[in-house]
Design a protein around this motif. Structure first.
Motif, PDB file in Angstrom:
ATOM      1  N   THR A   6       0.860  -1.181   0.000  1.00  0.00           N
ATOM      2  CA  THR A   6       0.000   0.000   0.000  1.00  0.00           C
ATOM      3  C   THR A   6       0.895   1.229   0.000  1.00  0.00           C
ATOM      4  O   THR A   6       1.785   1.346   0.837  1.00  0.00           O
ATOM      5  N   THR A  34      -4.562   6.573  -2.791  1.00  0.00           N
ATOM      6  CA  THR A  34      -3.725   5.456  -2.340  1.00  0.00           C
ATOM      7  C   THR A  34      -3.639   4.403  -3.435  1.00  0.00           C
ATOM      8  O   THR A  34      -4.636   4.078  -4.073  1.00  0.00           O
ATOM      9  N   VAL A  36      -2.868   0.487  -4.120  1.00  0.00           N
ATOM     10  CA  VAL A  36      -2.778  -0.824  -3.476  1.00  0.00           C
ATOM     11  C   VAL A  36      -2.398  -1.842  -4.543  1.00  0.00           C
ATOM     12  O   VAL A  36      -3.051  -1.916  -5.599  1.00  0.00           O
ATOM     13  N   VAL A 148      -6.545  -3.899   3.750  1.00  0.00           N
ATOM     14  CA  VAL A 148      -5.398  -4.452   3.043  1.00  0.00           C
ATOM     15  C   VAL A 148      -4.500  -5.114   4.084  1.00  0.00           C
ATOM     16  O   VAL A 148      -4.075  -4.464   5.039  1.00  0.00           O
ATOM     17  N   VAL A 157      -7.687   1.453   4.400  1.00  0.00           N
ATOM     18  CA  VAL A 157      -7.769   2.657   3.571  1.00  0.00           C
ATOM     19  C   VAL A 157      -9.169   3.185   3.823  1.00  0.00           C
ATOM     20  O   VAL A 157     -10.157   2.659   3.294  1.00  0.00           O
TER      21      VAL A 157
END
Ligand SMILES: [Zn+2]
Length: 214
Positions: A6, A34, A36, A148, A157
């Motif tokens: 991440t 973000t 991932v 995650v 997140v």
């Protein structure tokens, strides 16, 4: 366990942070974007910053071109969270099913928002190994975070269930969540599971709450 990582691509902002003494908007509001990665999946969460900012940030932070992104997930329907989404033309766009239904019923369908609502599809419960949907209703009817996880670390997140580090420290859910009681439950769910939290509008915070609001 597959390789899961991440990376914050662009740290978000709040138009007004009450904990900084700001009572009215003093800047543009953008979500934290973000990236991932797990297996073949390269997923961007909440591409709210302008497309050109995201393009540069993605290159500087991850060495990737926009075309390398396979999926986009929106925690909820808000332009501050999808303003730059057109950069990821080739990716699959998704949002929690209930949020799509609500937004299609309620939202003004003009412009970018309209195109997002036309194209967005219900998010899968699992995007890839170690990347699961983590519904956090309250800020909006179908708001959802992502969980995650690796064997060692769980990262949420969060989207707007945790607005900023300042809000997190105070257990604050912000000015006006759609449903405050549900938001409180969701906030609790997040702090019970997370080692790290990526807020909707701030840099990562370490979660040492150990299972509850004081
Ligand atoms: Zn937000």
């Amino acid at each position: 366990m597959a390789d899961v990582r991440t990376d914050i691509i662009a740290i978000g902002s709040l138009a007004a942070n009450p904990y900084w003494g700001e009572k009215t908007p003093v800047r543009r509001e953008y979500a934290t974007a973000t990236l991932v990665r797990s297996g073949e999946v390269r997923l961007v969460v909440d591409p709210g910053w302008p497309a050109e900012v995201l393009r540069a940030a993605l290159w500087y932070r991850a060495g990737l071109e926009p075309a390398a992104v396979t999926h986009v997930f929106l925690t909820h329907f808000d332009p501050a969270h999808f303003g730059g989404i057109d950069l990821f033309e080739g990716a699959a766009w998704s949002m929690y099913e209930e949020e799509i239904r609500f937004a299609r019923a309620e939202a003004d369908a003009d412009g970018l928002g309209g195109r997002v609502l036309k194209r967005v599809r219900p998010a899968p419960e699992r995007f890839a190994d170690g990347v699961d949907l983590f519904p956090t209703f309250g800020p909006s009817p179908g708001h959802s975070s992502l969980l995650v996880y690796t064997a060692l670390v769980s990262t949420v997140v969060a989207g707007d269930i945790v607005l900023s580090g300042d809000h997190f420290d105070r257990g604050s859910l912000g000015e006006g969540p759609w449903d405050l009681e549900r938001a409180k439950e969701s906030f609790q769910d997040v702090i019970e599971v997370a080692d790290l939290i990526i807020p909707g509008h701030d840099n990562v915070v370490v979660c040492r709450a150990g299972g509850g609001l004081a």
